[in-house]
Design a protein around this motif. Sequence first.
Motif, PDB file in Angstrom:
ATOM      1  N   LEU A 123      15.928 -18.744  -7.227  1.00  0.00           N
ATOM      2  CA  LEU A 123      15.472 -19.470  -8.414  1.00  0.00           C
ATOM      3  C   LEU A 123      15.943 -20.910  -8.374  1.00  0.00           C
ATOM      4  N   ALA A 124      17.212 -21.128  -8.024  1.00  0.00           N
ATOM      5  CA  ALA A 124      17.753 -22.487  -7.969  1.00  0.00           C
ATOM      6  C   ALA A 124      16.999 -23.327  -6.945  1.00  0.00           C
ATOM      7  N   ALA A 125      16.667 -22.728  -5.788  1.00  0.00           N
ATOM      8  CA  ALA A 125      15.892 -23.446  -4.773  1.00  0.00           C
ATOM      9  C   ALA A 125      14.500 -23.765  -5.297  1.00  0.00           C
ATOM     10  N   GLY A 126      13.924 -22.835  -6.044  1.00  0.00           N
ATOM     11  CA  GLY A 126      12.601 -23.055  -6.610  1.00  0.00           C
ATOM     12  C   GLY A 126      12.592 -24.157  -7.656  1.00  0.00           C
ATOM     13  N   ILE A 127      13.616 -24.198  -8.489  1.00  0.00           N
ATOM     14  CA  ILE A 127      13.722 -25.248  -9.505  1.00  0.00           C
ATOM     15  C   ILE A 127      13.762 -26.621  -8.841  1.00  0.00           C
ATOM     16  N   LYS A 128      14.508 -26.719  -7.774  1.00  0.00           N
ATOM     17  CA  LYS A 128      14.600 -27.990  -7.047  1.00  0.00           C
ATOM     18  C   LYS A 128      13.273 -28.347  -6.393  1.00  0.00           C
ATOM     19  N   ALA A 129      12.638 -27.378  -5.722  1.00  0.00           N
ATOM     20  CA  ALA A 129      11.384 -27.635  -5.024  1.00  0.00           C
ATOM     21  C   ALA A 129      10.253 -27.984  -5.986  1.00  0.00           C
ATOM     22  N   ALA A 130      10.301 -27.429  -7.201  1.00  0.00           N
ATOM     23  CA  ALA A 130       9.250 -27.674  -8.185  1.00  0.00           C
ATOM     24  C   ALA A 130       9.490 -28.953  -8.986  1.00  0.00           C
ATOM     25  N   GLY A 131      10.620 -29.615  -8.752  1.00  0.00           N
ATOM     26  CA  GLY A 131      10.921 -30.836  -9.496  1.00  0.00           C
ATOM     27  C   GLY A 131      11.302 -30.590 -10.944  1.00  0.00           C
ATOM     28  N   LEU A 132      11.900 -29.437 -11.221  1.00  0.00           N
ATOM     29  CA  LEU A 132      12.259 -29.072 -12.595  1.00  0.00           C
ATOM     30  C   LEU A 132      13.747 -29.278 -12.906  1.00  0.00           C
TER      31      LEU A 132
END
Length: 232
Positions: free
Chosen positions: A107-116
């Motif tokens: 999730l943390a990696a996804g938040i970063k990749a999504a610009g959130l």
Amino acid sequence: MRSGITCYALIRENANVLKASPNIPRLQGGRQSKKLLSVSGRMCDAHSAYSAPSAAYELSWLANFRRLYVEGLSMSQSNSQETNTRNTAPAKNIVDTAIGAGNFTTLAAGIKAAGLTDMLAGKGPFTVFAPTDEAFRKLPVGAVDALLKDSTKLKAVLNYHVIAGHVSAKDMKSGDVMTLQGSPLTAVVASSEVQVNGAHVKRPDLVATNGVIHAIDAVIMPKNWQLLAAAA
């Protein structure tokens, strides 16, 4: 005469102990200390009523006083710990809280990749239904990698896990709730558990400075959405 001298010496000794021990809990005006000394006095009166006081009785008198002291000290420490727990405020935002929890790495990696990151570290407040690493592993093989490469879809999926406001588990109610993605999720609240779109809240109320995280056991999406494995 020996009885009176012994009592006086014991009361003076215990008064010095009280004076030198600031951790003994005290009520307003020092009533706790006075109460302990009053108990000492009553015990001493009882002592002097004996015609032949024994060394065993004196030892028992000291033991009882010290028991009162230890119990008072324990009560003070317990109350202090309870107060500290109540007054402890969260020190991390949602992003850092998720990272610190240790089981939201995907999730943390996804938040970063999504610009959130900036949004979820900002003022808020937000309530995040956070899929654990195990929840992401339930997706088709390759689906997570494909999602991480598609920032637009990734952002939409992650925003579907976020609602505005700070909503603790005890305040949740059954029904549809609008997400930041723009589509509602459906909450089902029972006495024993909370579900969102069929995913179970496994660890509620990870409180952050700008909201709260509820760990869930599945990745949730709006109806008719699906995440497929990456093309070979």
